[in-house]
Motif scaffolding. Structure first.
Motif, PDB file in Angstrom:
ATOM      1  N   PRO A 175       0.832  -1.216   0.000  1.00 29.30           N
ATOM      2  CA  PRO A 175       0.000   0.000   0.000  1.00 29.30           C
ATOM      3  C   PRO A 175       0.860   1.256   0.000  1.00 29.30           C
ATOM      4  O   PRO A 175       1.954   1.273   0.544  1.00 29.30           O
ATOM      5  N   GLY A 176       0.314   2.299  -0.628  1.00 27.75           N
ATOM      6  CA  GLY A 176       0.995   3.573  -0.674  1.00 27.75           C
ATOM      7  C   GLY A 176      -0.025   4.671  -0.930  1.00 27.75           C
ATOM      8  O   GLY A 176      -1.235   4.393  -1.041  1.00 27.75           O
ATOM      9  N   ARG A 177       0.485   5.904  -0.992  1.00 29.52           N
ATOM     10  CA  ARG A 177      -0.389   7.032  -1.351  1.00 29.52           C
ATOM     11  C   ARG A 177       0.285   7.805  -2.470  1.00 29.52           C
ATOM     12  O   ARG A 177       1.441   8.209  -2.355  1.00 29.52           O
ATOM     13  N   HIS A 178      -0.471   7.984  -3.584  1.00 28.07           N
ATOM     14  CA  HIS A 178       0.059   8.697  -4.747  1.00 28.07           C
ATOM     15  C   HIS A 178       0.170  10.190  -4.481  1.00 28.07           C
ATOM     16  O   HIS A 178      -0.531  10.730  -3.598  1.00 28.07           O
ATOM     17  N   GLY A 179       1.014  10.864  -5.279  1.00 29.87           N
ATOM     18  CA  GLY A 179       1.035  12.326  -5.282  1.00 29.87           C
ATOM     19  C   GLY A 179      -0.176  12.873  -6.025  1.00 29.87           C
ATOM     20  O   GLY A 179      -1.136  13.351  -5.402  1.00 29.87           O
ATOM     21  N   PRO A 180      -0.197  12.771  -7.367  1.00 26.39           N
ATOM     22  CA  PRO A 180      -1.367  13.253  -8.109  1.00 26.39           C
ATOM     23  C   PRO A 180      -2.627  12.501  -7.686  1.00 26.39           C
ATOM     24  O   PRO A 180      -2.663  11.277  -7.768  1.00 26.39           O
ATOM     25  N   GLY A 181      -3.631  13.207  -7.214  1.00 26.54           N
ATOM     26  CA  GLY A 181      -4.877  12.586  -6.765  1.00 26.54           C
ATOM     27  C   GLY A 181      -4.894  12.235  -5.298  1.00 26.54           C
ATOM     28  O   GLY A 181      -5.952  12.002  -4.721  1.00 26.54           O
ATOM     29  N   ASN A 182      -3.688  12.167  -4.694  1.00 27.66           N
ATOM     30  CA  ASN A 182      -3.550  11.934  -3.248  1.00 27.66           C
ATOM     31  C   ASN A 182      -4.244  10.667  -2.759  1.00 27.66           C
ATOM     32  O   ASN A 182      -4.563  10.530  -1.579  1.00 27.66           O
ATOM     33  N   ASN A 183      -4.513   9.712  -3.664  1.00 28.96           N
ATOM     34  CA  ASN A 183      -5.281   8.529  -3.277  1.00 28.96           C
ATOM     35  C   ASN A 183      -4.374   7.415  -2.762  1.00 28.96           C
ATOM     36  O   ASN A 183      -3.244   7.269  -3.207  1.00 28.96           O
ATOM     37  N   ALA A 184      -4.905   6.654  -1.814  1.00 28.69           N
ATOM     38  CA  ALA A 184      -4.225   5.436  -1.357  1.00 28.69           C
ATOM     39  C   ALA A 184      -4.294   4.410  -2.477  1.00 28.69           C
ATOM     40  O   ALA A 184      -5.298   4.323  -3.186  1.00 28.69           O
ATOM     41  N   PHE A 185      -3.213   3.637  -2.659  1.00 31.50           N
ATOM     42  CA  PHE A 185      -3.208   2.663  -3.753  1.00 31.50           C
ATOM     43  C   PHE A 185      -2.677   1.304  -3.312  1.00 31.50           C
ATOM     44  O   PHE A 185      -1.754   1.204  -2.520  1.00 31.50           O
ATOM     45  N   GLY A 186      -3.314   0.270  -3.871  1.00 34.38           N
ATOM     46  CA  GLY A 186      -2.826  -1.096  -3.764  1.00 34.38           C
ATOM     47  C   GLY A 186      -3.148  -1.788  -5.076  1.00 34.38           C
ATOM     48  O   GLY A 186      -4.317  -1.929  -5.434  1.00 34.38           O
ATOM     49  N   TYR A 187      -2.109  -2.170  -5.815  1.00 33.38           N
ATOM     50  CA  TYR A 187      -2.290  -2.767  -7.142  1.00 33.38           C
ATOM     51  C   TYR A 187      -2.125  -4.276  -7.052  1.00 33.38           C
ATOM     52  O   TYR A 187      -1.222  -4.765  -6.375  1.00 33.38           O
ATOM     53  N   PHE A 188      -2.971  -4.985  -7.770  1.00 35.11           N
ATOM     54  CA  PHE A 188      -2.969  -6.440  -7.793  1.00 35.11           C
ATOM     55  C   PHE A 188      -2.855  -6.943  -9.223  1.00 35.11           C
ATOM     56  O   PHE A 188      -2.924  -6.150 -10.170  1.00 35.11           O
ATOM     57  N   MET A 189      -2.707  -8.242  -9.376  1.00 38.39           N
ATOM     58  CA  MET A 189      -2.756  -8.861 -10.697  1.00 38.39           C
ATOM     59  C   MET A 189      -3.862  -9.902 -10.652  1.00 38.39           C
ATOM     60  O   MET A 189      -3.822 -10.799  -9.797  1.00 38.39           O
ATOM     61  N   ASP A 190      -4.850  -9.761 -11.540  1.00 43.80           N
ATOM     62  CA  ASP A 190      -5.951 -10.722 -11.509  1.00 43.80           C
ATOM     63  C   ASP A 190      -5.535 -11.990 -12.256  1.00 43.80           C
ATOM     64  O   ASP A 190      -4.459 -12.033 -12.863  1.00 43.80           O
ATOM     65  N   PRO A 191      -6.350 -13.053 -12.204  1.00 44.45           N
ATOM     66  CA  PRO A 191      -5.922 -14.323 -12.811  1.00 44.45           C
ATOM     67  C   PRO A 191      -5.682 -14.252 -14.321  1.00 44.45           C
ATOM     68  O   PRO A 191      -5.008 -15.118 -14.874  1.00 44.45           O
ATOM     69  N   ALA A 192      -6.210 -13.211 -14.983  1.00 37.52           N
ATOM     70  CA  ALA A 192      -5.971 -13.075 -16.422  1.00 37.52           C
ATOM     71  C   ALA A 192      -4.738 -12.227 -16.713  1.00 37.52           C
ATOM     72  O   ALA A 192      -4.326 -12.101 -17.865  1.00 37.52           O
ATOM     73  N   GLY A 193      -4.167 -11.610 -15.667  1.00 34.68           N
ATOM     74  CA  GLY A 193      -3.014 -10.744 -15.885  1.00 34.68           C
ATOM     75  C   GLY A 193      -3.378  -9.282 -16.083  1.00 34.68           C
ATOM     76  O   GLY A 193      -2.548  -8.482 -16.509  1.00 34.68           O
ATOM     77  N   THR A 194      -4.611  -8.937 -15.777  1.00 33.91           N
ATOM     78  CA  THR A 194      -5.046  -7.533 -15.799  1.00 33.91           C
ATOM     79  C   THR A 194      -4.815  -6.952 -14.404  1.00 33.91           C
ATOM     80  O   THR A 194      -4.861  -7.680 -13.413  1.00 33.91           O
ATOM     81  N   VAL A 195      -4.583  -5.649 -14.337  1.00 29.38           N
ATOM     82  CA  VAL A 195      -4.254  -5.019 -13.063  1.00 29.38           C
ATOM     83  C   VAL A 195      -5.458  -4.247 -12.516  1.00 29.38           C
ATOM     84  O   VAL A 195      -5.851  -3.227 -13.085  1.00 29.38           O
ATOM     85  N   PRO A 196      -6.046  -4.722 -11.412  1.00 32.78           N
ATOM     86  CA  PRO A 196      -7.024  -3.911 -10.697  1.00 32.78           C
ATOM     87  C   PRO A 196      -6.322  -3.219  -9.515  1.00 32.78           C
ATOM     88  O   PRO A 196      -5.337  -3.716  -8.983  1.00 32.78           O
ATOM     89  N   GLU A 197      -6.847  -2.063  -9.136  1.00 35.58           N
ATOM     90  CA  GLU A 197      -6.307  -1.295  -8.013  1.00 35.58           C
ATOM     91  C   GLU A 197      -7.433  -1.091  -7.009  1.00 35.58           C
ATOM     92  O   GLU A 197      -8.572  -0.841  -7.402  1.00 35.58           O
TER      93      GLU A 197
END
Ligand SMILES: [Fe+2]
Length: 300
Positions: free
Chosen positions: A230-252
């Protein structure tokens, strides 16, 4: 003309993203399981429709396929009159109309039409979609926060989405990414400079920082560790957690997206430094593997 200069029609929000998916059954288990969406009844063996807890009929469609690709992106308009006005103005401005305004014969129904953007993405503009009962909204996604699209021509595409569809630039991340808004959320769409057009990632918003961490924990216990965050971005100031779904697409999974005051906001260009990209200092840079999944496969 159009949304940029008048009040006759404006895009209100991202409704849903429809993905052709190379691992349909596994992704359905993933999104309707630890990701926290709910599968709706109008799903079948070829297509699944999943809702979040917000008012939108659904936020994700999965279409069984042998490759990953964006099928279409659905954006909201306020009402039928806005749909007709948008279709007339976009048509006369030379935008490719893939369909004329009509009842949408798909899950969620509504009244809308489809266009193609300059890189060939199918964008559906619709209003008056069906209501569904609200779900319990404590720990799971409420809505799509944003969709980030890879593009081989970021300047032209940004200009088109702003001039033709009425989005506004909230910020740039150097000249690598541009964040566009259509409402008070800092961004609903972003473009990333890349070698080809594809999906970079799609972010789902949860209602609190507690829900954000709980979501990461729920996925971790199900065997899906966070790939970046987990982290917090600069632009948008949003908390982020990126994953890889079983097809290889990235949901956050994201929370606490910055809200913009339209009257006073001045866009900035953010240097891509560790302190500004990862404000908590918890995430570090994305791995080479994560970057590869974010590059995606070229859109059909
Ligand atoms: Fe994001």
């Amino acid at each position: 003309m159009s949304a940029a200069s008048g009040d006759r029609w404006t895009i209100t929000h991202v409704r849903h993203l429809a993905l052709s998916c190379s691992a349909f059954d596994e992704c359905l288990d993933y999104y309707a399981g630890p990701w926290g969406l709910e599968r709706l009844g109008d799903s079948d063996e070829q297509q699944a429709v999943l809702r979040a807890t917000g008012p939108e009929h659904h936020v994700l469609e999965l279409h069984r396929s042998d490759r990953n690709s964006i099928d279409h992106l659905s954006l909201g308009l306020a009402d039928d009159r806005a749909v007709d006005a948008a279709a007339a103005e976009l048509g006369s401005a030379g935008v490719t109309l893939l369909s004329e305004p009509a009842e949408v014969d798909r899950p969620g129904s509504g009244y809308g039409f489809r266009i193609a953007d300059p890189e060939g993405r199918i964008v559906e503009l619709s209003a008056c979609t069906e209501a569904v009962p609200a779900g319990p909204a404590e720990l799971t996604p409420v809505k799509i926060a944003h969709v980030v699209l890879n593009t081989a021509d970021i300047e032209s595409l940004c200009a088109w989405w702003c001039n033709v569809l009425g989005f506004r630039v909230s910020d740039w991340s150097e000249r690598q990414m541009v964040f566009l808004r259509c409402n008070s959320d800092h961004h609903s769409i972003a473009f990333n400079r890349a070698e080809w057009a594809s999906l970079n990632h799609v972010a789902y918003e949860v209602p609190s920082l507690d829900a954000f961490m709980s979501s990461i924990g729920r996925l971790k216990r199900a065997g899906h560790d966070v790939g970046w965050g987990p982290g917090r971005h600069g632009p948008g100031n949003n908390a982020f957690g990126y994953f890889m779904d079983p097809a290889g697409t990235v949901p956050e999974v994201t929370a606490e997206v910055q809200q913009i005051d339209e009257a006073t906001w001045v866009p900035r260009t953010w240097p891509r430094t560790p302190e500004l990209s990862d404000r908590w200092g918890t995430a570090g840079p994305p791995s080479a593997e994560m970057r590869q999944f974010m590059a995606g496969t070229p859109d059909a």
